[in-house]
Design a protein around this motif. Structure first.
Motif, PDB file in Angstrom:
ATOM      1  N   GLU A 153       0.823  -1.208   0.000  1.00  0.00           N
ATOM      2  CA  GLU A 153       0.000   0.000   0.000  1.00  0.00           C
ATOM      3  C   GLU A 153       0.857   1.259   0.000  1.00  0.00           C
ATOM      4  OE1 GLU A 153      -4.224  -1.404   1.832  1.00  0.00           O
ATOM      5  OE2 GLU A 153      -2.745  -0.737   3.305  1.00  0.00           O
ATOM      6  N   LEU A 154       2.164   1.102   0.068  1.00  0.00           N
ATOM      7  CA  LEU A 154       3.066   2.241  -0.085  1.00  0.00           C
ATOM      8  C   LEU A 154       3.077   2.674  -1.547  1.00  0.00           C
ATOM      9  CD1 LEU A 154       6.066   1.039   2.105  1.00  0.00           C
ATOM     10  CD2 LEU A 154       4.523   2.930   2.635  1.00  0.00           C
ATOM     11  N   GLU A 155       3.104   3.969  -1.786  1.00  0.00           N
ATOM     12  CA  GLU A 155       3.090   4.497  -3.149  1.00  0.00           C
ATOM     13  C   GLU A 155       4.526   4.742  -3.626  1.00  0.00           C
ATOM     14  OE1 GLU A 155       0.663   7.975  -2.935  1.00  0.00           O
ATOM     15  OE2 GLU A 155      -1.154   6.858  -2.416  1.00  0.00           O
ATOM     16  N   TYR A 156       4.832   4.271  -4.845  1.00  0.00           N
ATOM     17  CA  TYR A 156       6.166   4.443  -5.411  1.00  0.00           C
ATOM     18  C   TYR A 156       6.086   4.240  -6.917  1.00  0.00           C
ATOM     19  CZ  TYR A 156       6.336  -0.608  -6.029  1.00  0.00           C
ATOM     20  OH  TYR A 156       6.071  -1.889  -6.437  1.00  0.00           O
ATOM     21  N   THR A 157       7.081   4.734  -7.628  1.00  0.00           N
ATOM     22  CA  THR A 157       7.140   4.519  -9.076  1.00  0.00           C
ATOM     23  C   THR A 157       8.461   3.891  -9.514  1.00  0.00           C
ATOM     24  OG1 THR A 157       7.952   6.774  -9.437  1.00  0.00           O
ATOM     25  CG2 THR A 157       5.569   6.433  -9.559  1.00  0.00           C
ATOM     26  N   THR A 158       9.464   3.885  -8.633  1.00  0.00           N
ATOM     27  CA  THR A 158      10.763   3.281  -8.943  1.00  0.00           C
ATOM     28  C   THR A 158      11.227   2.452  -7.766  1.00  0.00           C
ATOM     29  OG1 THR A 158      12.064   5.103  -8.010  1.00  0.00           O
ATOM     30  CG2 THR A 158      11.375   5.312 -10.333  1.00  0.00           C
ATOM     31  N   VAL A 159      12.229   1.627  -7.992  1.00  0.00           N
ATOM     32  CA  VAL A 159      12.776   0.809  -6.909  1.00  0.00           C
ATOM     33  C   VAL A 159      13.368   1.713  -5.818  1.00  0.00           C
ATOM     34  CG1 VAL A 159      14.432  -0.991  -6.296  1.00  0.00           C
ATOM     35  CG2 VAL A 159      13.243  -1.083  -8.494  1.00  0.00           C
ATOM     36  N   PHE A 160      14.018   2.797  -6.218  1.00  0.00           N
ATOM     37  CA  PHE A 160      14.575   3.720  -5.232  1.00  0.00           C
ATOM     38  C   PHE A 160      13.468   4.319  -4.370  1.00  0.00           C
ATOM     39  CE2 PHE A 160      15.620   8.203  -4.206  1.00  0.00           C
ATOM     40  CZ  PHE A 160      16.569   7.944  -3.220  1.00  0.00           C
ATOM     41  N   GLU A 161      12.372   4.741  -4.981  1.00  0.00           N
ATOM     42  CA  GLU A 161      11.268   5.297  -4.208  1.00  0.00           C
ATOM     43  C   GLU A 161      10.680   4.244  -3.258  1.00  0.00           C
ATOM     44  OE1 GLU A 161       8.399   7.067  -6.788  1.00  0.00           O
ATOM     45  OE2 GLU A 161       9.706   8.736  -7.348  1.00  0.00           O
ATOM     46  N   LEU A 162      10.598   2.989  -3.705  1.00  0.00           N
ATOM     47  CA  LEU A 162      10.123   1.920  -2.829  1.00  0.00           C
ATOM     48  C   LEU A 162      11.041   1.779  -1.621  1.00  0.00           C
ATOM     49  CD1 LEU A 162       8.321  -0.561  -2.177  1.00  0.00           C
ATOM     50  CD2 LEU A 162       9.908  -1.919  -3.555  1.00  0.00           C
ATOM     51  N   LEU A 163      12.355   1.759  -1.857  1.00  0.00           N
ATOM     52  CA  LEU A 163      13.312   1.639  -0.757  1.00  0.00           C
ATOM     53  C   LEU A 163      13.128   2.782   0.239  1.00  0.00           C
ATOM     54  CD1 LEU A 163      15.853   0.434   0.601  1.00  0.00           C
ATOM     55  CD2 LEU A 163      17.222   1.849  -0.948  1.00  0.00           C
ATOM     56  N   CYS A 164      13.002   4.001  -0.268  1.00  0.00           N
ATOM     57  CA  CYS A 164      12.804   5.164   0.605  1.00  0.00           C
ATOM     58  C   CYS A 164      11.522   5.018   1.416  1.00  0.00           C
ATOM     59  CB  CYS A 164      12.742   6.445  -0.214  1.00  0.00           C
ATOM     60  SG  CYS A 164      14.270   6.894  -1.046  1.00  0.00           S
ATOM     61  N   ALA A 165      10.437   4.637   0.758  1.00  0.00           N
ATOM     62  CA  ALA A 165       9.143   4.532   1.424  1.00  0.00           C
ATOM     63  C   ALA A 165       9.169   3.476   2.525  1.00  0.00           C
ATOM     64  CB  ALA A 165       8.056   4.210   0.404  1.00  0.00           C
ATOM     65  N   VAL A 166       9.804   2.335   2.249  1.00  0.00           N
ATOM     66  CA  VAL A 166       9.858   1.277   3.258  1.00  0.00           C
ATOM     67  C   VAL A 166      10.739   1.714   4.426  1.00  0.00           C
ATOM     68  CG1 VAL A 166      10.431  -1.129   3.711  1.00  0.00           C
ATOM     69  CG2 VAL A 166       9.484  -0.490   1.511  1.00  0.00           C
ATOM     70  N   LEU A 167      11.841   2.372   4.134  1.00  0.00           N
ATOM     71  CA  LEU A 167      12.718   2.878   5.195  1.00  0.00           C
ATOM     72  C   LEU A 167      11.959   3.862   6.084  1.00  0.00           C
ATOM     73  CD1 LEU A 167      16.412   4.001   4.709  1.00  0.00           C
ATOM     74  CD2 LEU A 167      14.866   5.315   6.139  1.00  0.00           C
ATOM     75  N   LEU A 168      11.157   4.717   5.482  1.00  0.00           N
ATOM     76  CA  LEU A 168      10.403   5.710   6.247  1.00  0.00           C
ATOM     77  C   LEU A 168       9.218   5.114   7.004  1.00  0.00           C
ATOM     78  CD1 LEU A 168      10.285   8.591   3.590  1.00  0.00           C
ATOM     79  CD2 LEU A 168      11.676   8.536   5.677  1.00  0.00           C
ATOM     80  N   SER A 169       8.786   3.915   6.614  1.00  0.00           N
ATOM     81  CA  SER A 169       7.550   3.349   7.160  1.00  0.00           C
ATOM     82  C   SER A 169       7.732   2.655   8.508  1.00  0.00           C
ATOM     83  CB  SER A 169       6.932   2.362   6.164  1.00  0.00           C
ATOM     84  OG  SER A 169       7.720   1.179   6.076  1.00  0.00           O
ATOM     85  N   ALA A 170       8.966   2.491   8.974  1.00  0.00           N
ATOM     86  CA  ALA A 170       9.185   1.836  10.268  1.00  0.00           C
ATOM     87  C   ALA A 170       8.450   2.600  11.367  1.00  0.00           C
ATOM     88  CB  ALA A 170      10.675   1.771  10.565  1.00  0.00           C
ATOM     89  N   THR A 177       2.559   4.588   9.713  1.00  0.00           N
ATOM     90  CA  THR A 177       1.545   3.990   8.851  1.00  0.00           C
ATOM     91  C   THR A 177       1.864   4.255   7.387  1.00  0.00           C
ATOM     92  OG1 THR A 177       0.119   5.956   8.813  1.00  0.00           O
ATOM     93  CG2 THR A 177      -0.197   4.395  10.635  1.00  0.00           C
ATOM     94  N   ASP A 178       1.414   3.361   6.527  1.00  0.00           N
ATOM     95  CA  ASP A 178       1.599   3.571   5.092  1.00  0.00           C
ATOM     96  C   ASP A 178       0.893   4.854   4.645  1.00  0.00           C
ATOM     97  OD1 ASP A 178       2.946   1.214   5.149  1.00  0.00           O
ATOM     98  OD2 ASP A 178       1.545   0.090   3.901  1.00  0.00           O
ATOM     99  N   VAL A 179      -0.258   5.129   5.226  1.00  0.00           N
ATOM    100  CA  VAL A 179      -1.010   6.337   4.861  1.00  0.00           C
ATOM    101  C   VAL A 179      -0.182   7.584   5.169  1.00  0.00           C
ATOM    102  CG1 VAL A 179      -3.044   7.734   5.411  1.00  0.00           C
ATOM    103  CG2 VAL A 179      -3.281   5.264   5.138  1.00  0.00           C
ATOM    104  N   GLY A 180       0.429   7.607   6.346  1.00  0.00           N
ATOM    105  CA  GLY A 180       1.244   8.750   6.727  1.00  0.00           C
ATOM    106  C   GLY A 180       2.471   8.912   5.859  1.00  0.00           C
ATOM    107  N   VAL A 181       3.107   7.800   5.516  1.00  0.00           N
ATOM    108  CA  VAL A 181       4.282   7.847   4.642  1.00  0.00           C
ATOM    109  C   VAL A 181       3.889   8.352   3.256  1.00  0.00           C
ATOM    110  CG1 VAL A 181       6.042   6.449   3.487  1.00  0.00           C
ATOM    111  CG2 VAL A 181       5.543   6.074   5.913  1.00  0.00           C
ATOM    112  N   ASN A 182       2.788   7.849   2.730  1.00  0.00           N
ATOM    113  CA  ASN A 182       2.349   8.264   1.392  1.00  0.00           C
ATOM    114  C   ASN A 182       2.066   9.764   1.322  1.00  0.00           C
ATOM    115  OD1 ASN A 182       2.507   5.637   0.399  1.00  0.00           O
ATOM    116  ND2 ASN A 182       0.357   5.190   0.771  1.00  0.00           N
ATOM    117  N   LYS A 183       1.490  10.313   2.379  1.00  0.00           N
ATOM    118  CA  LYS A 183       1.216  11.752   2.393  1.00  0.00           C
ATOM    119  C   LYS A 183       2.509  12.554   2.255  1.00  0.00           C
ATOM    120  CE  LYS A 183      -3.091  11.754   5.065  1.00  0.00           C
ATOM    121  NZ  LYS A 183      -3.740  12.153   6.355  1.00  0.00           N
TER     122      LYS A 183
END
Length: 212
Positions: A23-40, A43-49
């Protein structure tokens, strides 16, 4: 959970959601890595915002470095533990630029060597970005694994190993998505919603929670 119940358990989850994804929003592998790192511990909702504003201006490791610590913190200050996450993210970007040509590495060892990237984060990237049959055990999967009897264990690593051993091969790549969604929306911590759970017939949890 009895071995004979595992296949129909996952078949039922697949039938309800044939192509699950993070449910994390991303368009590249780098953005996915950043989003997962930030999600610790967030919430996914908060990270996506936060990342909806961050990624358009810093969508590569070098662009993130160019942003600098103070500006990066401004974008992610609504996320818990943001000062530490900002430092880790910039340190990770520096390693990506200097050691990996600005690309996200495809091995667990290289991923776990990045600041702020632990086993769970590495497993998410390996699975979601590169299609590897890894199992990222977060609090939801840990709870579901133990509560259902699918993969009991005292630590996330024990649950991960049990899942890798017990989940049928054809379901392995998508299994962690199904289990996260099950734990997030149905098999919740305080009161599991057994009355609306499609896989309740295969679950060891007793007594089942009645409808309110």
């Amino acid at each position: 959970m009895k071995p004979r119940d595992i296949e129909p358990f996952f078949a039922t989850l697949k039938a309800a959601n044939p192509q699950p994804n993070t449910e994390l929003e991303y368009t590249t592998v780098f953005e996915l890595l950043c989003a997962v790192l930030l999600s610790a511990q967030a919430t996914d909702v908060g990270v996506n915002k936060a990342t909806r504003r961050l990624f358009p201006v810093a969508g590569t490791p070098q662009a993130m470095l160019d942003l600098g610590l103070e500006r990066l913190e401004g974008y992610i200050k609504t996320i818990g533990l943001y000062p530490t996450k900002a430092r880790n993210l910039l340190a990770t970007c520096r390693i990506l630029v200097e050691q990996h040509g600005g690309q996200v590495p495809r091995t667990r060892e290289a991923l776990e060597a990045l600041p702020g990237v632990g086993r769970k984060t590495a497993n998410v990237v390996l699975n979601v970005a590169f299609g590897q049959p890894t199992m990222a055990v977060d609090t939801h999967i840990f709870r579901v694994g133990n509560r259902t009897g699918l993969a009991p264990g005292k630590t996330p690593l024990e649950v991960e190993k049990q899942l890798l051993r017990r989940v049928p091969r054809e379901y392995l790549v998508d299994a962690h998505h199904w289990l996260i969604l099950l734990g997030r929306y149905v098999c919740q911590a305080r009161k599991p919603r057994c009355w609306e759970c499609a896989v309740a017939p295969y679950c060891d949890y007793r007594p089942k929670t009645p409808a309110p």
